[in-house]
Design an enzyme around this catalytic site. Structure first.
Site, short mmCIF file in Angstrom:
data_model
loop_
_atom_site.label_atom_id
_atom_site.label_comp_id
_atom_site.label_asym_id
_atom_site.label_seq_id
_atom_site.Cartn_x
_atom_site.Cartn_y
_atom_site.Cartn_z
N ASP A 41 0.88 -1.18 0.00
CA ASP A 41 0.00 0.00 0.00
C ASP A 41 0.91 1.22 0.00
O ASP A 41 1.68 1.41 0.93
CB ASP A 41 -0.88 -0.01 1.26
CG ASP A 41 -1.86 1.15 1.31
OD1 ASP A 41 -2.90 1.02 1.97
OD2 ASP A 41 -1.58 2.22 0.71
N TYR A 46 -0.87 10.03 -3.71
CA TYR A 46 -0.93 11.17 -4.64
C TYR A 46 0.15 12.20 -4.26
O TYR A 46 0.75 12.83 -5.13
CB TYR A 46 -2.31 11.86 -4.59
CG TYR A 46 -3.45 11.08 -5.21
CD1 TYR A 46 -3.29 9.79 -5.67
CD2 TYR A 46 -4.71 11.67 -5.33
CE1 TYR A 46 -4.35 9.10 -6.22
CE2 TYR A 46 -5.78 10.99 -5.89
CZ TYR A 46 -5.60 9.70 -6.32
OH TYR A 46 -6.65 9.03 -6.87
N ARG A 78 1.22 15.56 7.87
CA ARG A 78 0.60 14.69 8.88
C ARG A 78 1.17 14.99 10.27
O ARG A 78 0.47 14.89 11.27
CB ARG A 78 0.79 13.21 8.52
CG ARG A 78 -0.04 12.85 7.29
CD ARG A 78 -0.03 11.38 6.94
NE ARG A 78 -0.57 11.21 5.59
CZ ARG A 78 -0.93 10.05 5.06
NH1 ARG A 78 -0.79 8.94 5.74
NH2 ARG A 78 -1.41 10.00 3.83
N ASP A 133 -3.40 2.35 -5.50
CA ASP A 133 -2.14 2.29 -4.74
C ASP A 133 -1.94 1.02 -3.94
O ASP A 133 -1.08 0.98 -3.08
CB ASP A 133 -1.97 3.57 -3.90
CG ASP A 133 -2.53 3.46 -2.51
OD1 ASP A 133 -3.52 2.73 -2.34
OD2 ASP A 133 -1.96 4.09 -1.61
N GLU A 134 -2.72 -0.01 -4.24
CA GLU A 134 -2.50 -1.26 -3.52
C GLU A 134 -2.30 -2.42 -4.49
O GLU A 134 -2.92 -2.47 -5.54
CB GLU A 134 -3.72 -1.59 -2.65
CG GLU A 134 -3.85 -0.68 -1.45
CD GLU A 134 -5.06 -1.04 -0.62
OE1 GLU A 134 -5.11 -2.17 -0.11
OE2 GLU A 134 -5.97 -0.20 -0.53
P1 TTP Z 1 -4.92 5.65 0.53
O1 TTP Z 1 -3.97 4.49 0.42
O2 TTP Z 1 -6.11 5.53 1.42
O3 TTP Z 1 -4.14 6.94 1.04
P2 TTP Z 1 -2.61 7.34 0.92
O4 TTP Z 1 -1.82 6.39 0.09
O5 TTP Z 1 -2.57 8.75 0.44
O6 TTP Z 1 -2.14 7.35 2.42
P3 TTP Z 1 -1.58 6.16 3.34
O7 TTP Z 1 -0.14 6.51 3.58
O8 TTP Z 1 -2.42 6.26 4.58
O9 TTP Z 1 -1.78 4.88 2.60
O10 TTP Z 1 -5.46 6.10 -0.90
C1 TTP Z 1 -4.60 6.19 -2.05
C2 TTP Z 1 -4.84 7.49 -2.81
O11 TTP Z 1 -6.21 7.57 -3.20
C3 TTP Z 1 -4.57 8.74 -2.00
O12 TTP Z 1 -3.22 9.18 -2.15
C4 TTP Z 1 -5.54 9.73 -2.49
C5 TTP Z 1 -6.67 8.92 -3.12
N1 TTP Z 1 -7.90 8.95 -2.32
C6 TTP Z 1 -9.03 9.57 -2.86
O13 TTP Z 1 -8.99 10.11 -3.97
N2 TTP Z 1 -10.19 9.56 -2.13
C7 TTP Z 1 -10.28 8.98 -0.90
O14 TTP Z 1 -11.36 8.98 -0.27
C8 TTP Z 1 -9.09 8.34 -0.35
C9 TTP Z 1 -9.13 7.69 1.01
C10 TTP Z 1 -7.95 8.36 -1.10
MG MG Z 2 -1.85 4.30 0.52
#
Ligand code: TTP
Ligand code: MG
Length: 391
Positions: A41, A46, A78, A133-134
């Site tokens: 993940d 972004y 953060r 992103d996963e």
């Molecule tokens: P996430 O993996 O939830 O967030 P992240 O990668 O930014 O943070 P983390 O370090 O906690 O993993 O989501 C991936 C991307 O998806 C995130 O960068 C922005 C986008 N996103 C949206 O567009 N809408 C949403 O509701 C969420 C949660 C994320």
């Molecule tokens: Mg993420």
């Protein structure tokens, strides 16, 4: 002052990785896994993409803005208390020096997302994407090969356990050999999974339990994972049926035996935008043009000839808050497909736009008022065929 070394160290850890041993419910302490699956993940995805595009952004608190929301933010932001999905107003209050970058155009995020998957596929073909992103990667074979090479192995990094001993590496060699983790990562041993799962407050924290399932569980008085762990299987089966009930019980103790299904190339490419209100044909035309300009470039890079164009709209309805979507689709004539392949973008966008407007008028009567909240255009394979290879 921040040293270059510290800076690099932070930058070398762009994603969180967890190694997921798939175990049977009745056999949770067994040392023989069915599969070893890595879950990747990306951290603040972004924001990381924007920091790669503009390295100066690595040194400032950065938020990615969509409409009035900060959808994600980097780790400097953060530290100031910003969280994902905070309103821009609140984020600015918490961190006045926050730098905001607009993140409504997903092109770069999408491209990097596919690059990450491609990189993983270069190591092992069993990679399944989840969103942007996963990725899940089934590395069972790699682990088995490594186990034959190494006589002894130890855990690198941290181990999440109160009673960790070196013997655990012998008990779980497949887990130790798969976790060469230099970046402060933590190994979770099978015997600790159930308790860490039980510490999660809401069932929604777990992948595989969506909004509807959570609502039905709530109706049974189950709101936390701990509640689900102790809830009798028979009662659960009465509500969900035998096999779903078993799956839920397994999920509650961190056990999921579903296979990693390689995602492969997408069968269709789409782009969409949502808004509060769009009520004039001129606005619709411009929005469709904008979406198609981006889509045509992606189709060209993809290299396969698109065969179908689908347009989806969502009308505003005060009575139905779920705003149902409507779509119409039609074939893309081969001469337009060829223009896309040849890179004749402007011409292809004009012709696709007029096709899309015809689809639009199949859904919306031209002289009647309308109020749309979303437009989505998709180009895809023929319903009966796969994307045709170019050339
Ligand atoms: P996430 O993996 O939830 O967030 P992240 O990668 O930014 O943070 P983390 O370090 O906690 O993993 O989501 C991936 C991307 O998806 C995130 O960068 C922005 C986008 N996103 C949206 O567009 N809408 C949403 O509701 C969420 C949660 C994320
Ligand atoms: Mg993420």
């Amino acid at each position: 002052m921040e040293s270059a070394e510290d800076d690099d160290a932070e930058w070398r850890a762009p994603c969180s990785i967890s190694l997921v041993p798939s175990l049977e419910l009745s056999n949770i302490t067994s040392s023989t896994p069915h599969k070893v699956i890595v879950h990747f993940d990306m951290d603040c995805f972004y924001a990381q993409v924007e920091m790669l595009r503009n390295p100066a952004l690595r040194h400032v608190p950065l938020g990615i803005q969509q409409k009035y929301i900060v959808v994600t933010c980097n780790y400097l932001a953060r530290e100031q208390g910003l969280t994902k999905l905070m309103s821009v107003t609140e984020a600015k209050e918490k961190c006045p020096e926050l730098v905001l970058v607009k993140g409504e155009d997903l092109t770069h995020y999408r491209e990097l997302s596919h690059k990450v998957t491609e990189l993983l596929v270069s190591y092992c073909p069993l990679v399944e994407r989840l969103g942007f992103d996963e990725n899940f990667m089934d590395i069972t074979e790699m682990v088995e090969r490594r186990l034959q090479q190494y006589e002894t192995c130890t855990f690198n990094g941290h181990v999440y356990s109160n009673n960790y001993s070196e013997d655990k590496a012998k008990m779980y060699p497949w887990l130790a050999v798969g976790t060469f983790k230099p970046n402060q990562q933590t190994t979770l041993l099978p015997e600790d999974i159930s308790s860490i799962m039980g510490s999660l407050s809401s069932v929604r924290k777990v992948q595989g339990i969506g909004h509807q399932t959570a609502k039905r569980l709530q109706g049974l008085g189950v709101s936390s994972i701990k509640d689900l762990q102790i809830f009798p299987l028979d009662n659960l089966a009465r509500e969900f049926g035998e096999s779903s009930a078993r799956r839920l019980k397994n999920i509650a103790i961190g056990s999921d035996d579903s296979a990693v299904t390689p995602t492969g190339a997408p069968q269709s490419l789409s782009d969409e935008d949502s808004f509060k209100k769009m009520s004039s044909p001129k606005e619709v035309l411009e929005k469709i043009q904008e979406l198609l300009a981006c889509l045509v470039e992606r189709m060209h890079n993809d290299g396969r000839r698109p065969q179908t164009l689908r347009l989806t709209i969502r009308r505003y309805s005060a009575s139905n808050k779920w705003y149902s979507r409507e779509s119409r689709q039609g074939p893309i004539p081969s001469h337009i497909g060829q223009k896309i392949i040849n890179g004749n973008f402007d011409n292809a966008v004009d012709q696709l736009t007029s096709l899309a407007m015809k689809l639009f008028y199949k859904m919306v009567v031209s002289n009647k008022a309308f109020h749309l909240t979303l437009i989505n255009s998709i180009s895809s394979k023929d319903p009966n065929d796969h994307f045709t290879q170019s050339g």
